[in-house]
Design a protein around this motif. Structure first.
Motif, PDB file in Angstrom:
ATOM      1  N   MET A   1      17.519  37.822  39.560  1.00  0.00           N
ATOM      2  CA  MET A   1      16.907  37.706  40.869  1.00  0.00           C
ATOM      3  C   MET A   1      16.159  36.373  40.940  1.00  0.00           C
ATOM      4  O   MET A   1      15.268  36.136  40.151  1.00  0.00           O
ATOM      5  CB  MET A   1      15.965  38.885  41.079  1.00  0.00           C
ATOM      6  N   PRO A   2      16.502  35.499  41.855  1.00  0.00           N
ATOM      7  CA  PRO A   2      15.870  34.189  41.933  1.00  0.00           C
ATOM      8  C   PRO A   2      14.383  34.191  42.270  1.00  0.00           C
ATOM      9  O   PRO A   2      13.727  33.204  42.054  1.00  0.00           O
ATOM     10  CB  PRO A   2      16.661  33.458  43.012  1.00  0.00           C
ATOM     11  N   VAL A   3      13.825  35.266  42.831  1.00  0.00           N
ATOM     12  CA  VAL A   3      12.373  35.305  42.973  1.00  0.00           C
ATOM     13  C   VAL A   3      11.827  35.710  41.611  1.00  0.00           C
ATOM     14  O   VAL A   3      11.932  36.849  41.184  1.00  0.00           O
ATOM     15  CB  VAL A   3      11.911  36.285  44.076  1.00  0.00           C
ATOM     16  N   GLU A   4      11.296  34.725  40.909  1.00  0.00           N
ATOM     17  CA  GLU A   4      10.824  34.931  39.542  1.00  0.00           C
ATOM     18  C   GLU A   4       9.424  35.519  39.476  1.00  0.00           C
ATOM     19  O   GLU A   4       9.053  36.106  38.466  1.00  0.00           O
ATOM     20  CB  GLU A   4      10.834  33.608  38.773  1.00  0.00           C
ATOM     21  N   LEU A   5       8.634  35.321  40.537  1.00  0.00           N
ATOM     22  CA  LEU A   5       7.231  35.702  40.466  1.00  0.00           C
ATOM     23  C   LEU A   5       6.689  36.008  41.861  1.00  0.00           C
ATOM     24  O   LEU A   5       6.929  35.242  42.796  1.00  0.00           O
ATOM     25  CB  LEU A   5       6.438  34.539  39.848  1.00  0.00           C
ATOM     26  N   TYR A   6       6.002  37.119  41.974  1.00  0.00           N
ATOM     27  CA  TYR A   6       5.217  37.458  43.152  1.00  0.00           C
ATOM     28  C   TYR A   6       3.768  37.320  42.707  1.00  0.00           C
ATOM     29  O   TYR A   6       3.330  38.046  41.815  1.00  0.00           O
ATOM     30  CB  TYR A   6       5.501  38.889  43.619  1.00  0.00           C
ATOM     31  N   GLY A  20       1.724  24.518  36.526  1.00  0.00           N
ATOM     32  CA  GLY A  20       1.556  25.533  35.482  1.00  0.00           C
ATOM     33  C   GLY A  20       2.644  26.583  35.467  1.00  0.00           C
ATOM     34  O   GLY A  20       3.128  26.977  34.410  1.00  0.00           O
ATOM     35  N   TRP A  21       3.025  27.067  36.634  1.00  0.00           N
ATOM     36  CA  TRP A  21       4.098  28.061  36.735  1.00  0.00           C
ATOM     37  C   TRP A  21       5.430  27.411  37.105  1.00  0.00           C
ATOM     38  O   TRP A  21       6.486  27.852  36.653  1.00  0.00           O
ATOM     39  CB  TRP A  21       3.757  29.133  37.782  1.00  0.00           C
ATOM     40  N   GLY A  22       5.375  26.381  37.931  1.00  0.00           N
ATOM     41  CA  GLY A  22       6.597  25.762  38.437  1.00  0.00           C
ATOM     42  C   GLY A  22       7.480  25.163  37.371  1.00  0.00           C
ATOM     43  O   GLY A  22       8.697  25.367  37.366  1.00  0.00           O
ATOM     44  N   ARG A  23       6.888  24.441  36.457  1.00  0.00           N
ATOM     45  CA  ARG A  23       7.701  23.802  35.403  1.00  0.00           C
ATOM     46  C   ARG A  23       8.303  24.811  34.438  1.00  0.00           C
ATOM     47  O   ARG A  23       9.506  24.773  34.202  1.00  0.00           O
ATOM     48  CB  ARG A  23       6.876  22.743  34.683  1.00  0.00           C
ATOM     49  N   PRO A  24       7.513  25.718  33.857  1.00  0.00           N
ATOM     50  CA  PRO A  24       8.127  26.679  32.927  1.00  0.00           C
ATOM     51  C   PRO A  24       9.207  27.551  33.564  1.00  0.00           C
ATOM     52  O   PRO A  24      10.175  27.923  32.912  1.00  0.00           O
ATOM     53  CB  PRO A  24       6.960  27.531  32.444  1.00  0.00           C
ATOM     54  N   LEU A  25       9.028  27.895  34.843  1.00  0.00           N
ATOM     55  CA  LEU A  25      10.009  28.744  35.528  1.00  0.00           C
ATOM     56  C   LEU A  25      11.097  27.939  36.229  1.00  0.00           C
ATOM     57  O   LEU A  25      12.005  28.514  36.806  1.00  0.00           O
ATOM     58  CB  LEU A  25       9.299  29.653  36.548  1.00  0.00           C
ATOM     59  N   ASP A  26      10.986  26.607  36.182  1.00  0.00           N
ATOM     60  CA  ASP A  26      11.926  25.708  36.858  1.00  0.00           C
ATOM     61  C   ASP A  26      12.087  26.099  38.331  1.00  0.00           C
ATOM     62  O   ASP A  26      13.188  26.247  38.837  1.00  0.00           O
ATOM     63  CB  ASP A  26      13.287  25.710  36.142  1.00  0.00           C
ATOM     64  N   LEU A  27      10.944  26.241  38.998  1.00  0.00           N
ATOM     65  CA  LEU A  27      10.953  26.702  40.383  1.00  0.00           C
ATOM     66  C   LEU A  27      11.599  25.689  41.316  1.00  0.00           C
ATOM     67  O   LEU A  27      11.333  24.501  41.241  1.00  0.00           O
ATOM     68  CB  LEU A  27       9.531  26.978  40.866  1.00  0.00           C
ATOM     69  N   GLY A  28      12.413  26.204  42.218  1.00  0.00           N
ATOM     70  CA  GLY A  28      13.031  25.376  43.240  1.00  0.00           C
ATOM     71  C   GLY A  28      12.416  25.593  44.607  1.00  0.00           C
ATOM     72  O   GLY A  28      12.626  24.801  45.520  1.00  0.00           O
ATOM     73  N   ARG A  77      18.229  28.740  43.321  1.00  0.00           N
ATOM     74  CA  ARG A  77      17.225  28.343  42.329  1.00  0.00           C
ATOM     75  C   ARG A  77      16.104  29.368  42.290  1.00  0.00           C
ATOM     76  O   ARG A  77      15.850  30.047  43.278  1.00  0.00           O
ATOM     77  CB  ARG A  77      16.657  26.971  42.696  1.00  0.00           C
ATOM     78  N   PRO A  78      15.411  29.470  41.157  1.00  0.00           N
ATOM     79  CA  PRO A  78      14.299  30.424  41.074  1.00  0.00           C
ATOM     80  C   PRO A  78      13.131  30.005  41.952  1.00  0.00           C
ATOM     81  O   PRO A  78      12.912  28.821  42.206  1.00  0.00           O
ATOM     82  CB  PRO A  78      13.909  30.400  39.595  1.00  0.00           C
ATOM     83  N   GLY A  79      12.367  31.006  42.407  1.00  0.00           N
ATOM     84  CA  GLY A  79      11.234  30.724  43.261  1.00  0.00           C
ATOM     85  C   GLY A  79      10.087  31.680  43.042  1.00  0.00           C
ATOM     86  O   GLY A  79      10.165  32.612  42.244  1.00  0.00           O
ATOM     87  N   ILE A  80       9.013  31.411  43.771  1.00  0.00           N
ATOM     88  CA  ILE A  80       7.805  32.217  43.710  1.00  0.00           C
ATOM     89  C   ILE A  80       7.426  32.624  45.132  1.00  0.00           C
ATOM     90  O   ILE A  80       7.571  31.830  46.063  1.00  0.00           O
ATOM     91  CB  ILE A  80       6.657  31.437  43.029  1.00  0.00           C
ATOM     92  N   VAL A  81       6.960  33.861  45.281  1.00  0.00           N
ATOM     93  CA  VAL A  81       6.409  34.341  46.543  1.00  0.00           C
ATOM     94  C   VAL A  81       4.908  34.459  46.322  1.00  0.00           C
ATOM     95  O   VAL A  81       4.458  35.123  45.388  1.00  0.00           O
ATOM     96  CB  VAL A  81       7.027  35.686  46.971  1.00  0.00           C
ATOM     97  N   LEU A  82       4.157  33.804  47.180  1.00  0.00           N
ATOM     98  CA  LEU A  82       2.723  33.628  46.972  1.00  0.00           C
ATOM     99  C   LEU A  82       1.924  34.143  48.162  1.00  0.00           C
ATOM    100  O   LEU A  82       2.239  33.803  49.307  1.00  0.00           O
ATOM    101  CB  LEU A  82       2.478  32.124  46.785  1.00  0.00           C
TER     102      LEU A  82
END
Length: 173
Positions: A1-6, A20-28, A77-82
């Protein structure tokens, strides 16, 4: 699932999220869910300045984000929901669960990361970076009752702290 983090973080888009989170998770991409920011072009522009050009930023109200989650869950690409507060994440999780039950188009939210929730009158310190008011604690418990794993973790290299430990003030030791 491309949403890596909520993630719940009252500073929204800032260095700890982007680097801090973007680089390790390779967030797009970052999806910022906030009803007020979603309605404010100038606030959106301010937040856009905080991300590198290769990272997309999307702004949604809670209802818009719940409807758009299937698209983000299929993103290349992986992403984050904030969200900036606990109640917004609770509303998003409830709306996403309802949508998943209606159309089966996406998986409901399974885990939430409690990041920076800082001091404000009425809040009690639970961890070095987590202060919660009673209504926020109730909303976090509601997330857990929905089957969502709630943990506190300020940076990826830190140990995730389960919600019960956070609420008991046992997270920093």
């Amino acid at each position: 699932m491309p949403v890596e983090l909520y993630r719940i973080d009252d500073r929204l888009i800032h260095g700890q999220v982007v680097v801090g989170w973007g680089r390790p998770l390779d967030l797009g991409f970052v999806v910022l869910v906030d009803d007020e920011v979603a309605a404010s072009d100038w606030e959106q522009e301010l937040y856009r300045m905080g991300v590198p050009p290769e990272m997309e930023v999307f702004f949604h109200s809670v209802d818009e984000a719940a409807a758009a989650l299937p698209r983000y869950q299929r993103h290349a690409r992986p992403g984050i929901v904030l969200t900036g507060d606990v109640e917004t994440m609770r509303r998003l999780a409830a709306a996403a669960a309802a949508a998943a039950g209606r159309d089966g188009g996406h998986a409901p939210i399974r885990a939430v990361n409690l990041g920076g929730v800082h001091h404000r009158p009425g809040r009690i310190q639970r961890m070095r970076y987590v202060y919660l008011a009673p209504d926020e604690e109730a909303a976090l418990r509601a997330l857990a009752r929905m089957g969502i794993a709630v943990t506190a973790q300020d940076v990826p290299s830190a140990r995730p702290v389960p919600l019960d430990d956070v609420l008991a003030g046992r997270g920093d030791g």
